[in-house]
Design a protein around this motif. Structure first.
Motif, PDB file in Angstrom:
ATOM      1  N   LYS A   5       0.860  -1.138   0.167  1.00  0.00           N
ATOM      2  CA  LYS A   5       0.032  -0.017  -0.075  1.00  0.00           C
ATOM      3  C   LYS A   5       0.864   1.149   0.074  1.00  0.00           C
ATOM      4  CE  LYS A   5      -3.914   0.646   1.879  1.00  0.00           C
ATOM      5  NZ  LYS A   5      -5.318   0.705   2.567  1.00  0.00           N
ATOM      6  N   LEU A   6       0.601   2.021  -1.044  1.00  0.00           N
ATOM      7  CA  LEU A   6       1.439   3.330  -1.237  1.00  0.00           C
ATOM      8  C   LEU A   6       0.584   4.375  -0.211  1.00  0.00           C
ATOM      9  CD1 LEU A   6       2.612   3.592  -4.876  1.00  0.00           C
ATOM     10  CD2 LEU A   6       3.983   2.995  -2.680  1.00  0.00           C
ATOM     11  N   ILE A   7       1.333   5.266   0.521  1.00  0.00           N
ATOM     12  CA  ILE A   7       0.688   6.196   1.307  1.00  0.00           C
ATOM     13  C   ILE A   7       1.539   7.407   1.026  1.00  0.00           C
ATOM     14  CG2 ILE A   7      -0.330   6.910   3.451  1.00  0.00           C
ATOM     15  CD1 ILE A   7      -0.095   3.962   4.264  1.00  0.00           C
ATOM     16  N   VAL A   8       0.881   8.296   0.557  1.00  0.00           N
ATOM     17  CA  VAL A   8       1.497   9.497   0.055  1.00  0.00           C
ATOM     18  C   VAL A   8       1.079  10.773   0.625  1.00  0.00           C
ATOM     19  CG1 VAL A   8       2.302  10.854  -2.138  1.00  0.00           C
ATOM     20  CG2 VAL A   8       2.257   8.400  -2.081  1.00  0.00           C
ATOM     21  N   LEU A   9       1.814  12.082   0.863  1.00  0.00           N
ATOM     22  CA  LEU A   9       1.514  13.051   1.621  1.00  0.00           C
ATOM     23  C   LEU A   9       2.015  14.125   0.579  1.00  0.00           C
ATOM     24  CD1 LEU A   9       0.321  15.212   3.865  1.00  0.00           C
ATOM     25  CD2 LEU A   9       2.323  14.808   4.829  1.00  0.00           C
ATOM     26  N   ALA A  10       1.285  15.298  -0.004  1.00  0.00           N
ATOM     27  CA  ALA A  10       1.831  16.243  -0.737  1.00  0.00           C
ATOM     28  C   ALA A  10       0.847  17.610  -0.281  1.00  0.00           C
ATOM     29  CB  ALA A  10       1.017  15.895  -2.252  1.00  0.00           C
ATOM     30  N   ALA A  11       1.673  18.574  -0.612  1.00  0.00           N
ATOM     31  CA  ALA A  11       1.277  19.992  -0.345  1.00  0.00           C
ATOM     32  C   ALA A  11       1.446  20.865  -1.161  1.00  0.00           C
ATOM     33  CB  ALA A  11       1.884  20.477   0.924  1.00  0.00           C
ATOM     34  N   TYR A  12       0.630  21.851  -1.488  1.00  0.00           N
ATOM     35  CA  TYR A  12       0.329  22.686  -2.718  1.00  0.00           C
ATOM     36  C   TYR A  12       0.361  24.147  -2.167  1.00  0.00           C
ATOM     37  CZ  TYR A  12      -0.481  18.238  -4.978  1.00  0.00           C
ATOM     38  OH  TYR A  12      -0.391  17.074  -5.258  1.00  0.00           O
ATOM     39  N   LYS A  13       0.683  25.160  -3.138  1.00  0.00           N
ATOM     40  CA  LYS A  13       0.501  26.589  -2.868  1.00  0.00           C
ATOM     41  C   LYS A  13       0.119  27.276  -4.454  1.00  0.00           C
ATOM     42  CE  LYS A  13       3.190  27.747   0.829  1.00  0.00           C
ATOM     43  NZ  LYS A  13       3.803  29.020   1.568  1.00  0.00           N
ATOM     44  N   ARG A  14      -0.781  28.425  -4.243  1.00  0.00           N
ATOM     45  CA  ARG A  14      -1.317  28.884  -5.524  1.00  0.00           C
ATOM     46  C   ARG A  14      -0.186  29.785  -5.825  1.00  0.00           C
ATOM     47  NH1 ARG A  14      -5.903  28.781  -6.750  1.00  0.00           N
ATOM     48  NH2 ARG A  14      -6.690  28.349  -4.738  1.00  0.00           N
ATOM     49  N   ASP A  16       1.616  32.617  -8.763  1.00  0.00           N
ATOM     50  CA  ASP A  16       1.047  34.220  -9.126  1.00  0.00           C
ATOM     51  C   ASP A  16      -0.102  34.273  -9.988  1.00  0.00           C
ATOM     52  OD1 ASP A  16       3.116  35.201  -7.528  1.00  0.00           O
ATOM     53  OD2 ASP A  16       4.446  35.492  -9.053  1.00  0.00           O
ATOM     54  N   GLU A  17      -0.325  32.969 -10.876  1.00  0.00           N
ATOM     55  CA  GLU A  17      -1.205  33.103 -11.982  1.00  0.00           C
ATOM     56  C   GLU A  17      -2.467  32.357 -11.485  1.00  0.00           C
ATOM     57  OE1 GLU A  17       0.854  31.145 -15.084  1.00  0.00           O
ATOM     58  OE2 GLU A  17       2.028  33.089 -15.686  1.00  0.00           O
ATOM     59  N   GLY A  18      -2.518  31.985 -10.122  1.00  0.00           N
ATOM     60  CA  GLY A  18      -3.691  31.057  -9.440  1.00  0.00           C
ATOM     61  C   GLY A  18      -3.745  29.808  -9.567  1.00  0.00           C
ATOM     62  N   ASN A  19      -2.588  29.331 -10.284  1.00  0.00           N
ATOM     63  CA  ASN A  19      -2.724  27.992 -10.243  1.00  0.00           C
ATOM     64  C   ASN A  19      -2.061  27.120  -9.228  1.00  0.00           C
ATOM     65  OD1 ASN A  19      -3.524  27.941 -13.216  1.00  0.00           O
ATOM     66  ND2 ASN A  19      -1.331  28.748 -13.270  1.00  0.00           N
ATOM     67  N   MET A  20      -2.417  26.016  -8.787  1.00  0.00           N
ATOM     68  CA  MET A  20      -1.949  25.267  -7.676  1.00  0.00           C
ATOM     69  C   MET A  20      -0.855  24.457  -8.198  1.00  0.00           C
ATOM     70  SD  MET A  20      -4.059  25.881  -5.132  1.00  0.00           S
ATOM     71  CE  MET A  20      -3.589  24.800  -3.954  1.00  0.00           C
ATOM     72  N   VAL A  21       0.324  24.480  -7.474  1.00  0.00           N
ATOM     73  CA  VAL A  21       1.720  23.913  -7.847  1.00  0.00           C
ATOM     74  C   VAL A  21       1.884  23.313  -6.672  1.00  0.00           C
ATOM     75  CG1 VAL A  21       2.047  25.494  -9.711  1.00  0.00           C
ATOM     76  CG2 VAL A  21       2.800  26.235  -7.314  1.00  0.00           C
ATOM     77  N   GLU A  22       2.756  22.157  -6.805  1.00  0.00           N
ATOM     78  CA  GLU A  22       3.480  21.444  -5.907  1.00  0.00           C
ATOM     79  C   GLU A  22       4.462  22.415  -4.888  1.00  0.00           C
ATOM     80  OE1 GLU A  22       4.558  17.188  -6.187  1.00  0.00           O
ATOM     81  OE2 GLU A  22       6.425  18.369  -6.663  1.00  0.00           O
ATOM     82  N   ALA A  23       4.112  22.465  -3.679  1.00  0.00           N
ATOM     83  CA  ALA A  23       4.964  23.112  -2.769  1.00  0.00           C
ATOM     84  C   ALA A  23       6.062  22.339  -2.166  1.00  0.00           C
ATOM     85  CB  ALA A  23       4.150  23.881  -1.770  1.00  0.00           C
ATOM     86  N   ILE A  68      -8.375   9.042  -1.388  1.00  0.00           N
ATOM     87  CA  ILE A  68      -7.926  10.330  -0.570  1.00  0.00           C
ATOM     88  C   ILE A  68      -8.342   9.952   0.949  1.00  0.00           C
ATOM     89  CG2 ILE A  68      -8.506  12.543  -0.129  1.00  0.00           C
ATOM     90  CD1 ILE A  68      -8.788  13.288  -3.123  1.00  0.00           C
ATOM     91  N   ILE A  69      -7.399   9.983   1.696  1.00  0.00           N
ATOM     92  CA  ILE A  69      -7.521   9.960   3.222  1.00  0.00           C
ATOM     93  C   ILE A  69      -7.550  11.002   4.078  1.00  0.00           C
ATOM     94  CG2 ILE A  69      -6.877   7.534   3.176  1.00  0.00           C
ATOM     95  CD1 ILE A  69      -4.116   8.237   4.020  1.00  0.00           C
ATOM     96  N   PHE A  70      -7.077  12.317   3.448  1.00  0.00           N
ATOM     97  CA  PHE A  70      -7.138  13.428   4.114  1.00  0.00           C
ATOM     98  C   PHE A  70      -6.685  14.324   2.755  1.00  0.00           C
ATOM     99  CE2 PHE A  70      -5.061  17.243   5.858  1.00  0.00           C
ATOM    100  CZ  PHE A  70      -5.821  17.310   6.802  1.00  0.00           C
ATOM    101  N   LYS A  71      -7.693  15.612   2.972  1.00  0.00           N
ATOM    102  CA  LYS A  71      -7.737  16.532   1.980  1.00  0.00           C
ATOM    103  C   LYS A  71      -8.201  17.949   2.795  1.00  0.00           C
ATOM    104  CE  LYS A  71      -9.327  18.508  -2.167  1.00  0.00           C
ATOM    105  NZ  LYS A  71     -10.117  18.394  -3.271  1.00  0.00           N
ATOM    106  N   HIS A  72      -7.248  19.114   2.688  1.00  0.00           N
ATOM    107  CA  HIS A  72      -7.716  20.515   3.120  1.00  0.00           C
ATOM    108  C   HIS A  72      -7.346  21.489   2.116  1.00  0.00           C
ATOM    109  CE1 HIS A  72      -8.183  23.635   6.161  1.00  0.00           C
ATOM    110  NE2 HIS A  72      -7.265  24.144   5.594  1.00  0.00           N
ATOM    111  N   GLY A  73      -8.147  22.321   1.992  1.00  0.00           N
ATOM    112  CA  GLY A  73      -7.923  23.398   0.869  1.00  0.00           C
ATOM    113  C   GLY A  73      -8.194  22.771  -0.327  1.00  0.00           C
ATOM    114  N   GLU A  74      -7.411  23.384  -1.523  1.00  0.00           N
ATOM    115  CA  GLU A  74      -7.841  23.063  -3.062  1.00  0.00           C
ATOM    116  C   GLU A  74      -6.234  22.409  -3.313  1.00  0.00           C
ATOM    117  OE1 GLU A  74      -8.363  25.365  -7.136  1.00  0.00           O
ATOM    118  OE2 GLU A  74      -8.596  26.493  -5.143  1.00  0.00           O
ATOM    119  N   THR A  75      -6.571  21.362  -4.091  1.00  0.00           N
ATOM    120  CA  THR A  75      -5.620  20.551  -4.670  1.00  0.00           C
ATOM    121  C   THR A  75      -6.052  20.167  -5.992  1.00  0.00           C
ATOM    122  OG1 THR A  75      -6.599  18.279  -3.672  1.00  0.00           O
ATOM    123  CG2 THR A  75      -5.057  19.418  -2.314  1.00  0.00           C
ATOM    124  N   PRO A  76      -4.863  19.963  -6.610  1.00  0.00           N
ATOM    125  CA  PRO A  76      -5.210  19.369  -8.203  1.00  0.00           C
ATOM    126  C   PRO A  76      -6.005  18.072  -8.449  1.00  0.00           C
ATOM    127  CG  PRO A  76      -2.661  19.929  -7.838  1.00  0.00           C
ATOM    128  CD  PRO A  76      -3.470  19.787  -6.360  1.00  0.00           C
TER     129      PRO A  76
END
Length: 79
Positions: A5-14, A16-23, A68-76
């Protein structure tokens, strides 16, 4: 190797153009509980945080759909 079982955590920021990018680089986690705990600890620092898991057999390149096991905010879209 057997299925894992792969378990992965990722975070994103917006950007300057408003796109969600890997942070931060996606981080493989040892357990779902740990992924959720660490994800919750990141919500004040990023615009979006997601932890997901999926069954995998890397030896033959077979990967199940992400759950998805946890999500907060906007993500791709995980599509």
């Amino acid at each position: 190797m057997a299925k894992i079982k792969l378990i992965v955590l990722a975070a994103y920021k917006r950007d300057d153009e408003g796109n969600m990018v890997e942070a931060m680089e996606e981080k493989q986690m040892p357990t779902e509980d740990r992924a959720i705990r660490e994800g919750k600890s990141l919500v004040s620092q990023y615009d979006g945080v997601v932890a997901w898991s999926r069954d995998a057999d890397p030896d033959i390149g077979e990967y199940g759909p992400p759950t998805i096991i946890f999500k907060h905010g906007e993500t791709p879209d995980m599509g």
